[in-house]
Design a protein around this motif. Structure first.
Motif, PDB file in Angstrom:
ATOM      1  N   ASN A  54      11.913   4.368 -11.948  1.00 12.43           N
ATOM      2  CA  ASN A  54      12.396   5.657 -11.268  1.00 12.43           C
ATOM      3  C   ASN A  54      12.239   6.836 -12.025  1.00 12.43           C
ATOM      4  O   ASN A  54      11.599   7.807 -11.714  1.00 12.43           O
ATOM      5  CB  ASN A  54      13.764   5.538 -10.567  1.00 12.43           C
ATOM      6  CG  ASN A  54      13.910   5.173  -9.053  1.00 12.43           C
ATOM      7  OD1 ASN A  54      13.190   4.596  -8.598  1.00 12.43           O
ATOM      8  ND2 ASN A  54      14.871   5.777  -8.246  1.00 12.43           N
ATOM      9  N   ALA A  55      12.788   6.707 -13.354  1.00 13.70           N
ATOM     10  CA  ALA A  55      13.055   7.762 -14.052  1.00 13.70           C
ATOM     11  C   ALA A  55      11.440   8.139 -14.537  1.00 13.70           C
ATOM     12  O   ALA A  55      11.003   9.450 -14.630  1.00 13.70           O
ATOM     13  CB  ALA A  55      13.534   7.493 -15.479  1.00 13.70           C
ATOM     14  N   ASP A  56      10.518   7.270 -14.709  1.00 10.25           N
ATOM     15  CA  ASP A  56       9.202   7.429 -15.055  1.00 10.25           C
ATOM     16  C   ASP A  56       8.403   8.148 -13.993  1.00 10.25           C
ATOM     17  O   ASP A  56       7.759   9.090 -14.044  1.00 10.25           O
ATOM     18  CB  ASP A  56       8.533   6.200 -15.450  1.00 10.25           C
ATOM     19  CG  ASP A  56       9.020   5.483 -16.460  1.00 10.25           C
ATOM     20  OD1 ASP A  56       9.674   6.194 -17.408  1.00 10.25           O
ATOM     21  OD2 ASP A  56       8.487   4.365 -16.880  1.00 10.25           O
ATOM     22  N   LEU A  57       8.685   7.502 -12.493  1.00  8.90           N
ATOM     23  CA  LEU A  57       7.858   8.273 -11.715  1.00  8.90           C
ATOM     24  C   LEU A  57       8.350   9.441 -11.262  1.00  8.90           C
ATOM     25  O   LEU A  57       7.688  10.455 -10.740  1.00  8.90           O
ATOM     26  CB  LEU A  57       7.830   7.451 -10.263  1.00  8.90           C
ATOM     27  CG  LEU A  57       6.704   7.464  -9.369  1.00  8.90           C
ATOM     28  CD1 LEU A  57       5.470   7.473  -9.709  1.00  8.90           C
ATOM     29  CD2 LEU A  57       6.930   6.483  -8.267  1.00  8.90           C
ATOM     30  N   GLU A  65       1.667  14.888 -11.901  1.00 15.68           N
ATOM     31  CA  GLU A  65       0.953  13.809 -12.256  1.00 15.68           C
ATOM     32  C   GLU A  65       0.735  12.557 -11.264  1.00 15.68           C
ATOM     33  O   GLU A  65       0.391  11.564 -11.625  1.00 15.68           O
ATOM     34  CB  GLU A  65       1.339  13.334 -13.561  1.00 15.68           C
ATOM     35  CG  GLU A  65       1.245  14.502 -14.507  1.00 15.68           C
ATOM     36  CD  GLU A  65       1.874  14.012 -16.026  1.00 15.68           C
ATOM     37  OE1 GLU A  65       2.374  13.021 -15.997  1.00 15.68           O
ATOM     38  OE2 GLU A  65       1.487  14.771 -17.031  1.00 15.68           O
ATOM     39  N   ALA A  66       1.690  12.796 -10.183  1.00 19.37           N
ATOM     40  CA  ALA A  66       1.598  11.708  -9.255  1.00 19.37           C
ATOM     41  C   ALA A  66       1.420  12.275  -7.865  1.00 19.37           C
ATOM     42  O   ALA A  66       2.013  13.146  -7.598  1.00 19.37           O
ATOM     43  CB  ALA A  66       2.820  10.685  -9.486  1.00 19.37           C
ATOM     44  N   ALA A  70       2.106   6.829  -4.799  1.00 21.27           N
ATOM     45  CA  ALA A  70       2.129   6.121  -6.149  1.00 21.27           C
ATOM     46  C   ALA A  70       2.928   5.040  -6.213  1.00 21.27           C
ATOM     47  O   ALA A  70       4.438   5.438  -5.850  1.00 21.27           O
ATOM     48  CB  ALA A  70       2.361   7.388  -7.141  1.00 21.27           C
ATOM     49  N   VAL A  71       2.787   4.036  -6.777  1.00 23.54           N
ATOM     50  CA  VAL A  71       3.654   2.866  -6.877  1.00 23.54           C
ATOM     51  C   VAL A  71       3.695   2.719  -8.490  1.00 23.54           C
ATOM     52  O   VAL A  71       2.627   2.323  -8.931  1.00 23.54           O
ATOM     53  CB  VAL A  71       2.905   1.854  -5.898  1.00 23.54           C
ATOM     54  CG1 VAL A  71       4.212   0.657  -6.116  1.00 23.54           C
ATOM     55  CG2 VAL A  71       2.897   2.179  -4.733  1.00 23.54           C
ATOM     56  N   SER A  99       9.124   1.423  -8.103  1.00 18.11           N
ATOM     57  CA  SER A  99       9.304   2.616  -7.293  1.00 18.11           C
ATOM     58  C   SER A  99       8.299   3.212  -6.543  1.00 18.11           C
ATOM     59  O   SER A  99       7.108   3.027  -6.954  1.00 18.11           O
ATOM     60  CB  SER A  99       9.915   3.759  -8.609  1.00 18.11           C
ATOM     61  OG  SER A  99      10.871   3.288  -9.029  1.00 18.11           O
ATOM     62  N   VAL A 100       8.544   3.962  -5.618  1.00 14.64           N
ATOM     63  CA  VAL A 100       7.380   4.637  -4.816  1.00 14.64           C
ATOM     64  C   VAL A 100       7.692   6.236  -4.638  1.00 14.64           C
ATOM     65  O   VAL A 100       8.909   6.408  -4.265  1.00 14.64           O
ATOM     66  CB  VAL A 100       7.254   4.139  -3.496  1.00 14.64           C
ATOM     67  CG1 VAL A 100       6.140   4.492  -2.622  1.00 14.64           C
ATOM     68  CG2 VAL A 100       7.126   2.588  -3.787  1.00 14.64           C
ATOM     69  N   LEU A 101       6.518   7.167  -4.656  1.00 13.04           N
ATOM     70  CA  LEU A 101       6.861   8.275  -4.657  1.00 13.04           C
ATOM     71  C   LEU A 101       6.573   8.623  -3.104  1.00 13.04           C
ATOM     72  O   LEU A 101       5.419   8.486  -2.608  1.00 13.04           O
ATOM     73  CB  LEU A 101       6.011   9.026  -5.598  1.00 13.04           C
ATOM     74  CG  LEU A 101       5.789  10.741  -5.121  1.00 13.04           C
ATOM     75  CD1 LEU A 101       7.306  11.279  -5.283  1.00 13.04           C
ATOM     76  CD2 LEU A 101       4.922  11.361  -6.444  1.00 13.04           C
TER      77      LEU A 101
END
Length: 291
Positions: A54-57, A65-66, A70-71, A99-101
């Motif tokens: 979650n933190a990364d996405l 950048e996403a 994005a998964v 995580s999914v955006l």
């Protein structure tokens, strides 16, 4: 070249034969269609280890950048978080950590609160199909399974805003966690619940396809939980409804009563002994009476 597993001192990706690695290339072929055209998923990345997907996405989304769809999937999370900043830890390759955006630009922000509940319905539906396990949801979004006649938490959902126009929904599910690996006695896993399938590749595909289906239905209805069927589906799968509960609320306040409904805003409605129906939008729910 397959990345080496940093969690294994010998660098072997087969250190636990019961827990083979995910096949990122096959998952992308199955889920990312025509570069993202005609489907939700634009990209799918599997990393060996990270602190929190979650933190990364969220960071990628905020940095531009996403894209939506994005998964990010991790074989192991070292700083996974649940609701109320609770820690979520599990052995490498023992579960689904992803995580999914989402960027629901055409849905009023007031209805975005349904996204974690929508994700819970999607995860429960996908796992019921692919793992053959009877799952239930504890409001707002714990995934429950039955182990030896007892209700156990096998997973959870965490949704976080990502800038002005995005939400990252995170999913953590214990798949092959063994009894001696449980972090707390109240935890469970799909394997302990008698799953007919614990192969994480088809489980992940089922979860993401179910999320795509429910998210598309919800967006087409402008985020309306009733018109999309989401409110009815959540209520049907919610183990909290019909039970005596205690809601521990911010400010050291608590409400005790029967959970009678999930309203149009996704809040849990509790009927108290004083004849008051109180909607709860945030808090920790304790089940006081068995189902």
């Amino acid at each position: 070249m397959t990345p080496r597993d940093a969690s294994d001192p010998n660098g072997s990706r087969w250190s636990d034969l019961d827990r083979p690695p995910l096949n990122g290339a096959a998952l992308r072929r199955a889920l990312v269609r025509d570069g993202g055209h005609g489907g939700l998923y634009r990209d799918l990345e599997v990393v060996q280890r990270t602190g929190s997907t979650n933190a990364d996405l969220v960071a990628r989304a905020v940095a531009g950048e996403a894209d939506e769809g994005a998964v990010l999937v991790a074989e192991e999370q070292t700083s996974g978080r649940g609701r109320l900043d609770r820690q979520w830890t599990a052995p490498a390759r023992s579960g689904l950590f992803l995580s999914v955006l989402l960027r629901p630009a055409d849905v009023p922000v007031a209805r975005w609160g349904w996204l974690p509940l929508l994700t819970g319905v999607a995860v429960a539906t996908g796992l019921a199909r692919a793992a053959g396990v009877d799952t239930a949801l504890k409001w707002p979004n714990d995934l429950l399974v039955t182990v030896a006649g007892e209700e156990r938490k096998a997973g959870g959902i965490l949704a976080e805003r990502a800038g002005q126009d995005g939400v990252v929904v995170g999913v953590g599910v214990n798949v092959t966690l063994r009894a001696d690996e449980l972090p707390v006695p109240q935890a469970g896993s799909l394997a302990l619940a008698g799953a007919v399938n614990t192969d994480r590749d088809p489980l992940l595909r089922a979860v993401l396809r179910s999320l795509e289906e429910w998210y598309g239905r919800w967006r087409e209805a402008g985020g309306d939980p009733a018109a999309s069927g989401l409110q009815e589906a959540y209520a049907a799968g919610c183990a909290t409804l019909g039970r005596e509960v205690r809601a521990e609320l911010p400010g050291d306040r608590s409400v005790v009563g029967e959970a009678v409904a999930v309203d149009g805003d996704g809040r849990l409605v509790i009927a108290t002994g004083q004849g008051v129906q109180e909607p709860v939008g945030a808090g920790d729910i304790v089940h006081l009476r068995p189902a």
